[in-house]
Design a protein around this motif. Structure first.
Motif, PDB file in Angstrom:
ATOM      1  N   LEU A  45      11.817  92.528   1.784  1.00  0.00           N
ATOM      2  CA  LEU A  45      11.162  91.973   0.610  1.00  0.00           C
ATOM      3  C   LEU A  45      10.909  90.473   0.754  1.00  0.00           C
ATOM      4  CD1 LEU A  45      13.591  94.159  -0.503  1.00  0.00           C
ATOM      5  CD2 LEU A  45      12.132  93.902  -2.503  1.00  0.00           C
ATOM      6  N   ALA A  46      11.762  89.775   1.478  1.00  0.00           N
ATOM      7  CA  ALA A  46      11.596  88.343   1.716  1.00  0.00           C
ATOM      8  C   ALA A  46      12.068  88.055   3.135  1.00  0.00           C
ATOM      9  CB  ALA A  46      12.393  87.522   0.710  1.00  0.00           C
ATOM     10  N   ASN A  47      11.162  87.500   3.952  1.00  0.00           N
ATOM     11  CA  ASN A  47      11.484  87.338   5.379  1.00  0.00           C
ATOM     12  C   ASN A  47      11.763  85.899   5.788  1.00  0.00           C
ATOM     13  OD1 ASN A  47       8.962  86.131   5.406  1.00  0.00           O
ATOM     14  ND2 ASN A  47       8.064  87.503   6.940  1.00  0.00           N
ATOM     15  N   GLY A  48      12.005  85.011   4.810  1.00  0.00           N
ATOM     16  CA  GLY A  48      12.337  83.628   5.153  1.00  0.00           C
ATOM     17  C   GLY A  48      11.096  82.760   5.258  1.00  0.00           C
ATOM     18  N   GLY A  49      10.978  82.065   6.369  1.00  0.00           N
ATOM     19  CA  GLY A  49       9.868  81.132   6.566  1.00  0.00           C
ATOM     20  C   GLY A  49      10.258  79.676   6.385  1.00  0.00           C
ATOM     21  N   SER A  50      11.559  79.365   6.424  1.00  0.00           N
ATOM     22  CA  SER A  50      12.021  77.985   6.256  1.00  0.00           C
ATOM     23  C   SER A  50      11.495  77.108   7.386  1.00  0.00           C
ATOM     24  CB  SER A  50      13.546  77.941   6.223  1.00  0.00           C
ATOM     25  OG  SER A  50      14.050  78.698   5.146  1.00  0.00           O
TER      26      SER A  50
END
Length: 318
Positions: A248-253
């Motif tokens: 649902l949410a894969n980060g990307g920082s």
């Protein structure tokens, strides 16, 4: 110890202990300790990482009015919200003070000044003395978020001194709001922190744009959420999992410098602690030809007025 014109920052890209405030706090404390061990003077966490983002809304027809399932889920969520006045952030403040490290934290705030039953997506800045210096409630929840989060106010549109830097932050899509960014630029922001629930699509373009616009360091810190991160005892989990993807949410920082170039390129699909040292001289260099709130502004023609009064239903005069 770093020189005053240098700042070591850490980005904690983690999955929440979903809707478990106590266990989530313990995980956050451990990442603060790890950041301090790596010499960080500031550690940042994603949007509502404590206790988690309301992922069920998109998976369970969250807009059904007066629905028993939605009431159950919302009640569970509110109960795990953060009451700052009651000391729910005390363990985090204590470790920040002990290790002399500042913290930018996304949390689900349930403030007593708005009854304790309405909840806000809030960005909390805790200084290196362990003191809560600002709580910025997201001005406009995005799309389905409006079904569970209340809209905030301008009280937390503030920057803070850290070393020789000015630090500011916004929640998720309010980073797209030009006037909200301008309110921080006008206060001399050197490091802009966008906190996100996750996903590369949110961070890969905007992070570099903000860096170029503000001629500042631009940080995006995101959370993670995977199908397996839902707790097995969560109400109506079977309904949520019927439509739930694996990720649902894969980060990307990531971090971009004042020239828009990557310092840390977006990182996806892994829990990690990303660390970098920022040099304020890079801000000076890039503002030689463009300073959005300085020599390249025209307040005699266009000027922003910001209402930073904390909003409340009633004002009592005894």
């Amino acid at each position: 110890m770093n020189a005053p014109d240098q700042l070591t920052v850490a980005l904690a890209q983690i999955a929440p202990v979903w809707l478990n405030r106590q266990a989530g706090t313990e995980k956050i404390v451990q990442y603060i300790k790890r950041a301090a061990q790596q010499g960080a003077q500031l550690v940042c966490f994603g949007e509502t990482i404590l206790p988690g983002y309301p992922f069920w809304l998109d998976l369970t027809e969250g807009s059904r009015f007066n629905d028993e399932v939605q009431k159950d889920l919302h009640a569970y969520y509110v109960a795990q919200g953060v009451d700052i006045e009651a000391g729910d952030l005390a363990p985090i403040c204590a470790v920040a003070k002990e290790l002399h490290i500042a913290v930018m934290l996304g949390c689900l705030e349930r403030p007593q000044d708005r009854t304790g039953y309405s909840v806000y997506c809030s960005c909390v800045y805790i200084d290196a003395e362990g003191l809560v210096q600002s709580v910025h409630r997201k001005l406009m929840p995005t799309y389905e978020e409006r079904l569970t989060w209340a809209p905030g106010d301008g009280h937390g549109l503030r920057t803070h001194a850290l070393q020789n830097f000015r630090i500011g932050g916004l929640n998720c899509w309010e980073n797209w709001m030009p006037l909200s960014r301008a309110a921080l630029y006008a206060q001399g922001e050197d490091v802009h922190i966008g906190i996100w629930p996750g996903n590369l699509r949110n961070t890969e373009d905007l992070t570099r744009f903000i860096a170029k616009e503000g001629r500042s360091f631009s940080i995006a810190v995101s959370g993670l959420m995977r199908r397996g991160d839902f707790p097995q005892d969560f109400p109506h989990l079977d309904l949520i999992l019927q439509r739930c993807p694996e990720v649902l949410a894969n980060g990307g920082s990531c971090i971009a410098g004042p020239d828009g170039r990557w310092i840390i390129e977006p990182v996806v699909d892994q829990e990690c602690l990303l660390v970098a040292t920022l040099d304020r001289n890079e801000v000076r260099r890039e503002r030689q030809n463009f300073d959005v709130a300085g020599h390249y502004s025209r307040p005699d023609i266009t000027r922003l007025i910001v209402n930073r009064e904390r909003q409340a239903l009633a004002k009592f005069e005894d």
